[in-house]
Design an enzyme around this catalytic site. Structure first.
Site, PDB file in Angstrom:
ATOM      1  N   ARG A  27       9.950   2.311  -7.273  1.00 10.39           N
ATOM      2  CA  ARG A  27      10.134   2.541  -5.821  1.00 10.39           C
ATOM      3  C   ARG A  27      11.614   2.694  -5.459  1.00 10.39           C
ATOM      4  NH1 ARG A  27       5.937  -1.048  -2.561  1.00 10.39           N
ATOM      5  NH2 ARG A  27       6.147   0.609  -1.044  1.00 10.39           N
ATOM      6  N   ARG A  81      -0.505 -10.900   2.808  1.00 15.23           N
ATOM      7  CA  ARG A  81       0.592 -10.035   3.278  1.00 15.23           C
ATOM      8  C   ARG A  81       0.050  -8.930   4.174  1.00 15.23           C
ATOM      9  NH1 ARG A  81       4.709  -7.884  -1.083  1.00 15.23           N
ATOM     10  NH2 ARG A  81       5.303  -6.873   0.872  1.00 15.23           N
ATOM     11  N   ASP A 104      -3.200   3.805  -0.471  1.00 11.30           N
ATOM     12  CA  ASP A 104      -3.438   2.390  -0.145  1.00 11.30           C
ATOM     13  C   ASP A 104      -4.915   2.031  -0.135  1.00 11.30           C
ATOM     14  OD1 ASP A 104      -0.697   2.014   2.242  1.00 11.30           O
ATOM     15  OD2 ASP A 104      -0.767   2.168   0.063  1.00 11.30           O
ATOM     16  N   LYS A 120      -0.199  -2.851   9.896  1.00  9.17           N
ATOM     17  CA  LYS A 120       0.971  -3.487   9.258  1.00  9.17           C
ATOM     18  C   LYS A 120       2.066  -2.439   9.050  1.00  9.17           C
ATOM     19  CE  LYS A 120       1.036  -3.973   4.657  1.00  9.17           C
ATOM     20  NZ  LYS A 120       2.207  -3.390   3.979  1.00  9.17           N
ATOM     21  N   ASN A 121       1.685  -1.259   8.549  1.00 13.63           N
ATOM     22  CA  ASN A 121       2.689  -0.253   8.174  1.00 13.63           C
ATOM     23  C   ASN A 121       3.237   0.524   9.366  1.00 13.63           C
ATOM     24  OD1 ASN A 121       2.415  -1.181   5.652  1.00 13.63           O
ATOM     25  ND2 ASN A 121       1.211   0.545   4.881  1.00 13.63           N
ATOM     26  N   CYS A 170       8.645  -3.191  -7.601  1.00 16.32           N
ATOM     27  CA  CYS A 170       7.558  -4.139  -7.333  1.00 16.32           C
ATOM     28  C   CYS A 170       6.420  -3.776  -8.284  1.00 16.32           C
ATOM     29  CB  CYS A 170       7.105  -4.057  -5.881  1.00 16.32           C
ATOM     30  SG  CYS A 170       6.199  -2.576  -5.541  1.00 16.32           S
TER      31      CYS A 170
END
Ligand code: EPZ
Length: 417
Positions: free
Chosen positions: A121, A396, A303, A22-23, A116
């Site tokens: 951030r 997500r 993560d 995803k990243n 968030c």
């Protein structure tokens, strides 16, 4: 809204395919804005965040097409350089369009991403770097208004921010002259992005180290690229296998990207085997407590902190987990404690005292990785049912997680609330 129901206590066993990262996919999609011919990405994961980025790019006029796990991105039809708040607020990675828009079109109006669950951030490192490249930056009504032209510069990042490194690499690829990014992020996704940009005609060297050199070019063309495997998804499945005293193999993974994680799992007593792109983790007798401090790559990834905490809740002994990358990334703690975990927080450290077993409970997902931690906790719970609400957080970053865990023997299902 959907819920995920889990009845735990069964060791996960079997093999699961790791999807594209995803990243990596998100900045790669933003980079396609630079292409003066269409680009194609392969091994694209089917995730909400990918669809959100697709929607944002389409808003700007980009023509994208999915066929299975491949995606064609055509920026020749782009007619707007505005990234609106209602999309950027949904996904911080939308901010990655700033660099390519500025690099290619010399102007951009991108909403500030806002904070968030895991922290405020800020984007100061992004903006300072773009100003060093000669961009004129103004903040108006919550939007960043940026104008070029851009000229190469030496930029020292205050912190090796992944997103700032990516935004600046993309902007500098079209700046006139040479840019040197020092204290750059070294995550594997940076090297993946540099490889794609170079295939498009950029001249980037040093990606993956803390000094990246970009020689600006007049135009970037189309390119085809295969997205690297998702190291965080691979790590999540391996940690789930160890936490449930199971035996899990992830397929199409890259063990080099997970070196720090595999070392920690071995230190906890798990059996780890690497066979090419297959990584196997097993822990039939459970694991012992270990200390983990998250760091920027190649350190232990932030993560995977929440998922590892869930695993340590049922380890033998007391572990200390330190989160050094984000200021508020212990959102999973309160819910884990409700499931019977023994966790004490002290600033950015958590002391996790292992208990024999967690108990199922109704819990609420908060952010993507904290939600994955709750799934893992539910899988280890020997009594009761775990009902996780707000699973859109999980969708997500994980593709149909309940189906893939069920294929490993988990008693897990998704129900409409
Ligand atoms: C990327 O976010 C990832 N997201 C995150 O993954 C990951 O946790 C993070 O890198 C760190 O590895 C994507 O790649 C889409 P940062 P990013 O800029 O780029 C501070 C997930 O779960 N900072 O490296 O936003 C920031 O506040 C997500 O998949 C500034 O102070 O992360 C944070 O404390 C979550 N000023 C730290 O740096 C800035 O201008 C690291 O942030 C930028 C960042």
């Amino acid at each position: 809204m959907d819920k995920i129901l889990i009845r735990g206590g069964k060791p996960l066993k079997g093999a699961v395919q790791v999807r594209g990262a995803k990243n990596s996919t998100l900045p790669l999609m933003a980079a396609a804005l630079l292409g003066e011919q269409p680009c194609v990405l392969h091994n694209v994961p089917c995730l909400h965040d990918v669809f959100t980025m697709d929607k944002l790019l389409a808003e700007m006029g980009m023509t994208n097409e999915f066929t299975g796990r491949s995606m064609t991105l055509d920026a020749t039809t782009v007619d707007s350089q505005v990234a609106p708040y209602d999309l950027v607020r949904k996904m911080r990675a939308s901010f990655f369009v700033l660099g390519p828009l500025l690099g290619r079109y010399g102007k951009a109006r991108v909403s500030l991403p806002g904070g968030c669950a895991i922290g405020t951030r800020p984007v100061d490192i992004h903006l300072k770097g773009l100003e060093a490249l000669g961009a004129r930056i103004a903040i108006e009504d919550g939007y960043v208004i940026a104008e070029g032209p851009l000229a190469g510069a030496d930029i020292a990042l205050d912190f090796p921010s992944v997103g700032a490194t990516e935004n600046l690499m993309m902007a500098a690829s079209r700046a006139s002259g040479v840019t040197r990014l020092s204290n750059a992020a070294r995550e594997p996704e940076i090297a993946d992005l540099a490889q794609f940009l170079n295939a498009m005609g950029a001249q980037i060297s040093g990606a993956g180290t803390d000094l990246i050199t970009i020689v600006g070019v007049d135009a970037l063309g189309g390119a085809e690229h295969v997205v690297i495997p998702d190291r965080i998804e691979a790590g999540t499945f391996l940690v789930a296998g160890v936490a449930t005293r199971g035996d899990v193999t992830v397929l199409n993974a890259n063990a080099e990207h997970l070196a720090s994680v595999l070392a920690k799992l071995r230190a906890a007593g798990a059996e780890i085997e690497v066979m090419g792109s297959r990584i196997r983790a097993s822990a039939p007798d459970g694991i012992k407590a270990i200390d983990v401090t998250t760091q920027v790559h190649p350190g232990f990834p932030t993560d995977l902190q929440a998922q590892t905490m869930a695993m340590l809740c049922v380890a033998d002994g007391a572990s200390i987990l330190k989160e050094t990358v984000f200021e508020n990334r212990f959102m999973q703690v309160a819910e884990l404690v409700r499931m019977g975990a023994d966790i004490e927080l002290d600033g950015n450290s958590a002391v996790v005292r292992g208990v024999p077993a967690l108990k199922g409970a109704p819990v609420m997902a908060s952010d993507l990785r904290a939600s994955a931690a709750l799934v893992i906790a539910g899988l280890t719970a020997e009594k009761g049912e775990t009902a996780i609400s707000r699973v859109y957080h999980i969708d997500r970053g994980y593709e149909r997680i309940e189906e893939r865990l069920a294929s490993l023997g988990a008693e897990i299902q998704r129900v409409r609330e």
